[in-house]
Scaffold this motif. Sequence first.
Motif, PDB file in Angstrom:
ATOM      1  N   PRO A  45      20.707  34.013   6.741  1.00 21.66           N
ATOM      2  CA  PRO A  45      20.834  33.372   8.058  1.00 21.66           C
ATOM      3  C   PRO A  45      19.881  32.183   8.220  1.00 21.66           C
ATOM      4  CG  PRO A  45      19.566  35.411   8.240  1.00 21.66           C
ATOM      5  CD  PRO A  45      20.030  35.341   6.808  1.00 21.66           C
ATOM      6  N   ILE A  46      20.428  30.992   8.113  1.00 21.65           N
ATOM      7  CA  ILE A  46      19.664  29.760   8.310  1.00 21.65           C
ATOM      8  C   ILE A  46      20.236  29.061   9.546  1.00 21.65           C
ATOM      9  CG2 ILE A  46      18.955  27.562   7.314  1.00 21.65           C
ATOM     10  CD1 ILE A  46      17.865  29.935   5.808  1.00 21.65           C
ATOM     11  N   PRO A  47      19.415  28.729  10.537  1.00 21.07           N
ATOM     12  CA  PRO A  47      19.941  28.109  11.760  1.00 21.07           C
ATOM     13  C   PRO A  47      20.521  26.727  11.499  1.00 21.07           C
ATOM     14  CG  PRO A  47      17.537  28.095  11.766  1.00 21.07           C
ATOM     15  CD  PRO A  47      17.951  28.943  10.603  1.00 21.07           C
ATOM     16  N   SER A  48      21.599  26.409  12.188  1.00 18.85           N
ATOM     17  CA  SER A  48      22.240  25.107  12.040  1.00 18.85           C
ATOM     18  C   SER A  48      21.384  23.979  12.582  1.00 18.85           C
ATOM     19  CB  SER A  48      23.595  25.114  12.756  1.00 18.85           C
ATOM     20  OG  SER A  48      23.425  25.367  14.146  1.00 18.85           O
ATOM     21  N   THR A  49      20.356  24.319  13.369  1.00 12.82           N
ATOM     22  CA  THR A  49      19.488  23.276  13.930  1.00 12.82           C
ATOM     23  C   THR A  49      18.716  22.530  12.848  1.00 12.82           C
ATOM     24  OG1 THR A  49      17.799  24.992  14.290  1.00 12.82           O
ATOM     25  CG2 THR A  49      19.195  24.403  16.166  1.00 12.82           C
ATOM     26  N   VAL A  50      18.592  23.102  11.651  1.00 11.53           N
ATOM     27  CA  VAL A  50      17.912  22.402  10.550  1.00 11.53           C
ATOM     28  C   VAL A  50      18.649  21.108  10.240  1.00 11.53           C
ATOM     29  CG1 VAL A  50      17.271  22.511   8.111  1.00 11.53           C
ATOM     30  CG2 VAL A  50      16.972  24.527   9.571  1.00 11.53           C
ATOM     31  N   LEU A  51      19.957  21.204  10.052  1.00  6.02           N
ATOM     32  CA  LEU A  51      20.774  20.019   9.793  1.00  6.02           C
ATOM     33  C   LEU A  51      20.752  19.067  10.980  1.00  6.02           C
ATOM     34  CD1 LEU A  51      22.899  18.376   8.225  1.00  6.02           C
ATOM     35  CD2 LEU A  51      24.637  19.912   9.165  1.00  6.02           C
ATOM     36  N   GLU A  52      20.885  19.600  12.171  1.00  5.95           N
ATOM     37  CA  GLU A  52      20.895  18.760  13.368  1.00  5.95           C
ATOM     38  C   GLU A  52      19.602  17.972  13.494  1.00  5.95           C
ATOM     39  OE1 GLU A  52      21.613  21.429  16.562  1.00  5.95           O
ATOM     40  OE2 GLU A  52      23.566  22.081  15.801  1.00  5.95           O
ATOM     41  N   ASN A  53      18.469  18.613  13.227  1.00  7.68           N
ATOM     42  CA  ASN A  53      17.173  17.932  13.325  1.00  7.68           C
ATOM     43  C   ASN A  53      17.050  16.825  12.287  1.00  7.68           C
ATOM     44  OD1 ASN A  53      16.383  19.543  15.448  1.00  7.68           O
ATOM     45  ND2 ASN A  53      15.258  21.005  14.177  1.00  7.68           N
ATOM     46  N   ASP A  54      17.543  17.076  11.066  1.00  5.36           N
ATOM     47  CA  ASP A  54      17.485  16.044  10.029  1.00  5.36           C
ATOM     48  C   ASP A  54      18.295  14.818  10.441  1.00  5.36           C
ATOM     49  OD1 ASP A  54      15.842  17.524   8.379  1.00  5.36           O
ATOM     50  OD2 ASP A  54      17.441  18.202   7.038  1.00  5.36           O
ATOM     51  N   LEU A  55      19.485  15.039  10.971  1.00  3.57           N
ATOM     52  CA  LEU A  55      20.321  13.908  11.366  1.00  3.57           C
ATOM     53  C   LEU A  55      19.789  13.215  12.618  1.00  3.57           C
ATOM     54  CD1 LEU A  55      23.913  15.269  10.631  1.00  3.57           C
ATOM     55  CD2 LEU A  55      22.522  13.700   9.271  1.00  3.57           C
ATOM     56  N   GLN A  56      19.115  13.943  13.478  1.00  2.00           N
ATOM     57  CA  GLN A  56      18.464  13.306  14.633  1.00  2.00           C
ATOM     58  C   GLN A  56      17.365  12.358  14.173  1.00  2.00           C
ATOM     59  OE1 GLN A  56      17.161  16.495  17.194  1.00  2.00           O
ATOM     60  NE2 GLN A  56      19.229  16.944  17.925  1.00  2.00           N
ATOM     61  N   ARG A  57      16.609  12.766  13.157  1.00  2.00           N
ATOM     62  CA  ARG A  57      15.568  11.874  12.623  1.00  2.00           C
ATOM     63  C   ARG A  57      16.199  10.646  11.985  1.00  2.00           C
ATOM     64  NH1 ARG A  57      12.953  13.568   8.477  1.00  2.00           N
ATOM     65  NH2 ARG A  57      14.202  15.445   8.095  1.00  2.00           N
ATOM     66  N   LEU A  58      17.322  10.829  11.283  1.00  2.00           N
ATOM     67  CA  LEU A  58      17.987   9.673  10.691  1.00  2.00           C
ATOM     68  C   LEU A  58      18.519   8.744  11.779  1.00  2.00           C
ATOM     69  CD1 LEU A  58      18.829   8.195   8.184  1.00  2.00           C
ATOM     70  CD2 LEU A  58      20.837   9.682   8.001  1.00  2.00           C
ATOM     71  N   SER A  59      19.040   9.299  12.848  1.00  2.00           N
ATOM     72  CA  SER A  59      19.486   8.472  13.977  1.00  2.00           C
ATOM     73  C   SER A  59      18.326   7.685  14.567  1.00  2.00           C
ATOM     74  CB  SER A  59      20.125   9.352  15.059  1.00  2.00           C
ATOM     75  OG  SER A  59      21.349   9.898  14.639  1.00  2.00           O
ATOM     76  N   LEU A  60      17.166   8.308  14.660  1.00  2.00           N
ATOM     77  CA  LEU A  60      15.994   7.620  15.199  1.00  2.00           C
ATOM     78  C   LEU A  60      15.571   6.475  14.282  1.00  2.00           C
ATOM     79  CD1 LEU A  60      13.811   7.359  17.307  1.00  2.00           C
ATOM     80  CD2 LEU A  60      12.524   9.180  16.151  1.00  2.00           C
ATOM     81  N   LEU A  61      15.633   6.696  12.986  1.00  2.00           N
ATOM     82  CA  LEU A  61      15.327   5.625  12.037  1.00  2.00           C
ATOM     83  C   LEU A  61      16.307   4.463  12.198  1.00  2.00           C
ATOM     84  CD1 LEU A  61      14.540   7.776   8.890  1.00  2.00           C
ATOM     85  CD2 LEU A  61      12.990   6.073   9.845  1.00  2.00           C
ATOM     86  N   ILE A  62      17.584   4.784  12.344  1.00  2.00           N
ATOM     87  CA  ILE A  62      18.591   3.743  12.530  1.00  2.00           C
ATOM     88  C   ILE A  62      18.351   2.979  13.820  1.00  2.00           C
ATOM     89  CG2 ILE A  62      21.047   3.358  12.969  1.00  2.00           C
ATOM     90  CD1 ILE A  62      21.603   5.724  11.054  1.00  2.00           C
ATOM     91  N   ASP A  63      18.053   3.684  14.898  1.00  2.00           N
ATOM     92  CA  ASP A  63      17.799   3.031  16.181  1.00  2.00           C
ATOM     93  C   ASP A  63      16.552   2.152  16.119  1.00  2.00           C
ATOM     94  OD1 ASP A  63      19.997   4.344  17.171  1.00  2.00           O
ATOM     95  OD2 ASP A  63      18.848   5.922  18.181  1.00  2.00           O
ATOM     96  N   THR A  64      15.575   2.578  15.346  1.00  2.00           N
ATOM     97  CA  THR A  64      14.311   1.841  15.262  1.00  2.00           C
ATOM     98  C   THR A  64      14.432   0.565  14.430  1.00  2.00           C
ATOM     99  OG1 THR A  64      13.028   3.884  15.486  1.00  2.00           O
ATOM    100  CG2 THR A  64      11.883   1.978  14.543  1.00  2.00           C
TER     101      THR A  64
END
Length: 211
Positions: A45-64
């Motif tokens: 059991p690995i929470p799906s939030t791991v993937l979501e958090n990684d892509l949120q950081r990538l979105s922040l990099l793109i926005d920056t």
Amino acid sequence: MEIIVQNEVLILSALRAIYWPRKKALILADMHLGKTGYFRSKGIPIPSTVLENDLQRLSLLIDTYQPEVIVVAGDMFHHDYNADIDYFHTWRQLYNSIAFVLVPGNHDKLLNIDYQALGIKLTEKKHCLDPFTIIHEPGSNADTFMISGHIHPGYAIAGRARQSLRLPCFIVGEQQMILPAFSLFTGLYTGHQAIDTNSYYLIGNDAIFKI
């Protein structure tokens, strides 16, 4: 933190990537998309939030940085196609104008038709972006300066009271740079810090500091 490598300005981000202003390129490694889905398929059991958090950081990099291209130095994916890749596909639609370039790593096993559907250009194992060569696994005796990933580099810090802390880091040597694993769902390898000619840029508390 800005550094100069091969007369090029590179910006090291605490979000585990570098930005190359002249090429308007984000460069990162070891995203391991699909790893959480792979573990869940094995009953772990690995929470799906791991993937979501990684892509949120990538979105922040793109926005920056507003890059025109994102170059992944291998292991963008972890295993075969699974539900996590569908999640990434949906996220990818938000950034259709940005090119994705993948220099394949040992975990990248998707079919060519899958890469095409995801809007990802697959290169040879070595990808030249003058004056750099992007490759997944670190090497030696290269003709050009190499940027790689693969080992998930970390640095161990020991305190006076015998406490210790391991932090992800960028390793910059005379002929290569090794990037930290972008995914937070990875371990850390500290064996390279004995090399005196290397510089180590540690990531801690959303900041970067040099050792």
